[in-house]
Design an enzyme around this catalytic site. Structure first.
Site, PDB file in Angstrom:
ATOM      1  N   ASN A  10       0.879  -1.169   0.000  1.00  0.00           N
ATOM      2  CA  ASN A  10       0.000   0.000   0.000  1.00  0.00           C
ATOM      3  C   ASN A  10       0.915   1.217   0.000  1.00  0.00           C
ATOM      4  OD1 ASN A  10      -1.743   2.064   0.553  1.00  0.00           O
ATOM      5  ND2 ASN A  10      -2.646   1.119   2.382  1.00  0.00           N
ATOM      6  N   ARG A  89      -2.692  -2.155  -3.215  1.00  0.00           N
ATOM      7  CA  ARG A  89      -3.888  -1.348  -2.967  1.00  0.00           C
ATOM      8  C   ARG A  89      -3.817  -0.129  -3.888  1.00  0.00           C
ATOM      9  NH1 ARG A  89      -5.213   2.944   1.562  1.00  0.00           N
ATOM     10  NH2 ARG A  89      -7.403   3.202   1.094  1.00  0.00           N
ATOM     11  N   HIS A 178     -12.893   2.928   0.904  1.00  0.00           N
ATOM     12  CA  HIS A 178     -12.848   1.878   1.942  1.00  0.00           C
ATOM     13  C   HIS A 178     -13.533   0.593   1.453  1.00  0.00           C
ATOM     14  CE1 HIS A 178     -12.684   5.007   5.477  1.00  0.00           C
ATOM     15  NE2 HIS A 178     -11.470   4.576   5.185  1.00  0.00           N
ATOM     16  N   GLY A 208     -12.321   4.857  11.369  1.00  0.00           N
ATOM     17  CA  GLY A 208     -10.886   4.894  11.680  1.00  0.00           C
ATOM     18  C   GLY A 208     -10.466   6.346  11.658  1.00  0.00           C
ATOM     19  N   ARG A 239     -10.914  15.305   8.894  1.00  0.00           N
ATOM     20  CA  ARG A 239     -11.743  15.782   7.773  1.00  0.00           C
ATOM     21  C   ARG A 239     -13.117  16.198   8.272  1.00  0.00           C
ATOM     22  NH1 ARG A 239     -10.861  10.544   4.222  1.00  0.00           N
ATOM     23  NH2 ARG A 239      -8.667  10.359   4.767  1.00  0.00           N
ATOM     24  N   ARG A 283      -8.616   7.963  21.132  1.00  0.00           N
ATOM     25  CA  ARG A 283      -8.113   7.580  22.467  1.00  0.00           C
ATOM     26  C   ARG A 283      -7.751   8.804  23.290  1.00  0.00           C
ATOM     27  NH1 ARG A 283      -4.029   3.374  19.968  1.00  0.00           N
ATOM     28  NH2 ARG A 283      -4.154   5.078  18.501  1.00  0.00           N
ATOM     29  N   GLU A 333     -13.705  -0.684  16.241  1.00  0.00           N
ATOM     30  CA  GLU A 333     -13.272  -1.942  16.864  1.00  0.00           C
ATOM     31  C   GLU A 333     -12.950  -1.786  18.348  1.00  0.00           C
ATOM     32  OE1 GLU A 333      -9.991  -3.485  14.497  1.00  0.00           O
ATOM     33  OE2 GLU A 333     -11.102  -3.017  12.685  1.00  0.00           O
ATOM     34  N   ASN A 334     -12.642  -0.537  18.755  1.00  0.00           N
ATOM     35  CA  ASN A 334     -12.106  -0.365  20.111  1.00  0.00           C
ATOM     36  C   ASN A 334     -12.836   0.586  21.038  1.00  0.00           C
ATOM     37  OD1 ASN A 334      -9.627  -1.994  19.806  1.00  0.00           O
ATOM     38  ND2 ASN A 334      -9.208  -0.508  18.198  1.00  0.00           N
ATOM     39  N   GLU A 384      -7.855  -5.427   5.691  1.00  0.00           N
ATOM     40  CA  GLU A 384      -7.778  -5.097   4.261  1.00  0.00           C
ATOM     41  C   GLU A 384      -6.630  -5.837   3.576  1.00  0.00           C
ATOM     42  OE1 GLU A 384      -8.134  -1.089   5.847  1.00  0.00           O
ATOM     43  OE2 GLU A 384      -9.031  -0.505   3.938  1.00  0.00           O
TER      44      GLU A 384
HETATM   45  P1  ADP Z   1      -6.624   4.378   9.687  1.00  0.00           P
HETATM   46  O1  ADP Z   1      -7.861   4.952   9.082  1.00  0.00           O
HETATM   47  O2  ADP Z   1      -5.444   5.304   9.637  1.00  0.00           O
HETATM   48  O3  ADP Z   1      -6.323   2.950   9.279  1.00  0.00           O
HETATM   49  P2  ADP Z   1      -7.390   3.186  12.213  1.00  0.00           P
HETATM   50  O4  ADP Z   1      -8.430   2.305  11.620  1.00  0.00           O
HETATM   51  O5  ADP Z   1      -6.183   2.553  12.793  1.00  0.00           O
HETATM   52  O6  ADP Z   1      -6.951   4.350  11.253  1.00  0.00           O
HETATM   53  O7  ADP Z   1      -8.119   4.035  13.365  1.00  0.00           O
HETATM   54  C1  ADP Z   1      -7.469   5.026  14.089  1.00  0.00           C
HETATM   55  C2  ADP Z   1      -8.435   5.552  15.148  1.00  0.00           C
HETATM   56  O8  ADP Z   1      -8.798   4.472  16.017  1.00  0.00           O
HETATM   57  C3  ADP Z   1      -7.832   6.647  16.001  1.00  0.00           C
HETATM   58  O9  ADP Z   1      -8.786   7.679  16.223  1.00  0.00           O
HETATM   59  C4  ADP Z   1      -7.569   5.915  17.308  1.00  0.00           C
HETATM   60  O10 ADP Z   1      -7.630   6.768  18.424  1.00  0.00           O
HETATM   61  C5  ADP Z   1      -8.735   4.956  17.341  1.00  0.00           C
HETATM   62  N1  ADP Z   1      -8.471   3.895  18.328  1.00  0.00           N
HETATM   63  C6  ADP Z   1      -7.535   2.924  18.272  1.00  0.00           C
HETATM   64  N2  ADP Z   1      -7.539   2.197  19.429  1.00  0.00           N
HETATM   65  C7  ADP Z   1      -8.492   2.743  20.225  1.00  0.00           C
HETATM   66  C8  ADP Z   1      -8.977   2.465  21.538  1.00  0.00           C
HETATM   67  N3  ADP Z   1      -8.467   1.495  22.259  1.00  0.00           N
HETATM   68  N4  ADP Z   1      -9.987   3.220  22.027  1.00  0.00           N
HETATM   69  C9  ADP Z   1     -10.514   4.231  21.293  1.00  0.00           C
HETATM   70  N5  ADP Z   1     -10.099   4.549  20.047  1.00  0.00           N
HETATM   71  C10 ADP Z   1      -9.097   3.827  19.523  1.00  0.00           C
END
Ligand code: ADP
Length: 406
Positions: A10, A89, A178, A208, A239, A283, A333-334, A384
């Site tokens: 990528n 990609r 995406h 993300g 954005r 986070r 996811e988180n 991905e």
């Molecule tokens: P990208 O679009 O660059 O691939 P990611 O899918 O890795 O980005 O997502 C990044 C986002 O996910 C950031 O805002 C990050 O703070 C959030 N994130 C990652 N881990 C956690 C967590 N444990 N709790 C809350 N947000 C999280």
């Protein structure tokens, strides 16, 4: 030597992400990222067997330097001869590509032509392809387009309310992005319901740094929130997402912004970062929340979640029947907090969270976070790179079966 690995690449304007993947089981043997390319800060990080090494790149600090260093590591680790294809990609395939493509001169010419509508991404992707083709000269290279999954959208989803000739002559329409992620998680959701790939109706929320929602009917994308560019739709890390286009005229005509300033403002300084004034990182914002009613970190997350929920609700218009909602991407996811806030706005669609389940599903886990009386809502980690490896493998197997390549 058993050739069973695909190198997934990528390539961005100043970075190269790579993974070495077995397309059958998704196992990643090695992965990494080269960053700050074209500057003397350029470095490469390689993860292998729970071990990460970071090295400074040498002059000319470019994509070729990064790939050359990767090749050295692949040789040292005796992995290079196990690679049978490279999957790339590519962000924009326009209306030309709705499927993965074996890369030849025609495909490269089309990717190059599409830089007109993807000036930030396609030139870097093409550059990566050329460097990788020179280095891995005797194996097939396949392009997987971010827009391809959305080529099944009907006109009611992709035509804008502007004069039609702008679509006909200049390709100005919604493309959606995406795609690889939405495709992957919707296939996983169908699998969990024991449904075939082409038989699931889902709304998928990829949250993300970039964020988008997709409506997937019978396994196909029928609408998506990102548009002509990845700026449209949800509010994101930096954005703005949707806003009144009149604001742009006001910024330029009344406040003296240049178009370059506006571009920078809407792509790099808005969203979670712009509202909080602290960070684009979910986070960090969660940690910065205080009881103060003017706390802008909290406000940023409240707006982010409400707008995500509004978009999900609007996408319900695309369905007569819906199997469920999928959260994916780093935030999806988180972040228990964002998921809870999003679902709190969606009770009319019968989405109700189970707080206990929501707490447990994080850090790469897959599972249901909705209560037993709710419509299903899953968290499904995206992958991905695996999807690119899988699609590369499927295309090559298909071409070999048809005698198109030997
Ligand atoms: P990208 O679009 O660059 O691939 P990611 O899918 O890795 O980005 O997502 C990044 C986002 O996910 C950031 O805002 C990050 O703070 C959030 N994130 C990652 N881990 C956690 C967590 N444990 N709790 C809350 N947000 C999280």
């Amino acid at each position: 030597m058993n050739k069973n690995l695909i190198l997934v690449i990528n390539c961005g304007s100043s970075s190269v992400k790579f993974s070495l993947i077995n397309p059958e089981d998704g196992k990643t043997t090695l992965s990494g990222l080269a960053e700050c390319l074209s500057s003397s800060q350029a470095s490469i990080k390689i993860n292998q067997k729970n071990n990460a090494i970071t090295k400074k790149l040498t002059s000319p600090y470019d994509h070729q330097s990064a790939i050359s260093l990767l090749v050295n590591v692949l040789k040292q680790e005796q992995l290079i001869d196990k690679i049978f294809a490279v999957g790339h990609r590519v962000v924009h395939g326009g209306e030309t590509y709705s499927e993965p493509m074996l890369i030849n001169d025609d495909v490269k010419a089309t990717i190059n032509r599409l830089k007109q509508i993807a000036p930030l991404h396609n030139p870097a992707n093409l550059f990566g392809i050329n460097v990788a083709q020179t280095t891995f000269a005797n194996i097939p290279h396949v392009a997987i387009f971010d827009t391809a999954f959305h080529q099944t959208m009907p006109k009611q989803s992709f035509i804008y309310g502007i004069p039609y000739h702008l679509y006909q002559k200049h390709g100005i329409r919604r493309y959606g992005f995406h795609g690889t992620s939405h495709h992957f998680v919707s296939q996983q959701a169908a699998k969990m319901l024991n449904k075939p790939h082409n038989n699931g109706n889902f709304i998928s929320a990829h949250l993300g740094n970039g964020c988008s929602i997709t409506a997937i009917k019978d396994g196909k994308s029928i609408d998506s929130s990102m548009g002509f560019t990845p700026l449209e739709g949800l509010m994101m890390g930096t954005r703005s997402g949707d806003l009144d286009p009149g604001i742009i005229f006001h910024l330029v005509e009344q406040l003296g912004y240049s178009l370059k300033d506006v571009n920078e403002l809407l792509n790099k300084k808005s969203g979670l970062l712009g509202i909080s004034g602290i960070s684009n990182d979910c986070r960090e914002l969660e940690q910065a929340i205080t009881p103060d009613k003017n706390c802008r970190s909290k406000l940023a997350l409240i707006i982010f979640s409400y707008r995500t929920a509004k978009s999900i609700a609007s996408f319900s218009a695309a369905f007569e029947q819906l199997d469920g909602l999928i959260f994916t991407g780093g935030i999806g996811e988180n972040s228990m907090l964002v998921r809870e806030m999003v679902l709190s706005h969606l009770s009319l669609l019968n989405f109700k969270i189970d707080a206990e389940k929501n707490k447990k599903i994080r850090f790469g886990k897959t599972g249901l976070i909705s209560s037993s009386h709710s419509r299903d809502c899953w968290v499904i980690p995206t992958n991905e790179e695996f999807m690119i490896a899988k699609q590369t493998n499927e295309l090559l197997a298909h071409n070999i079966n048809n005698g198109e390549i030997s």
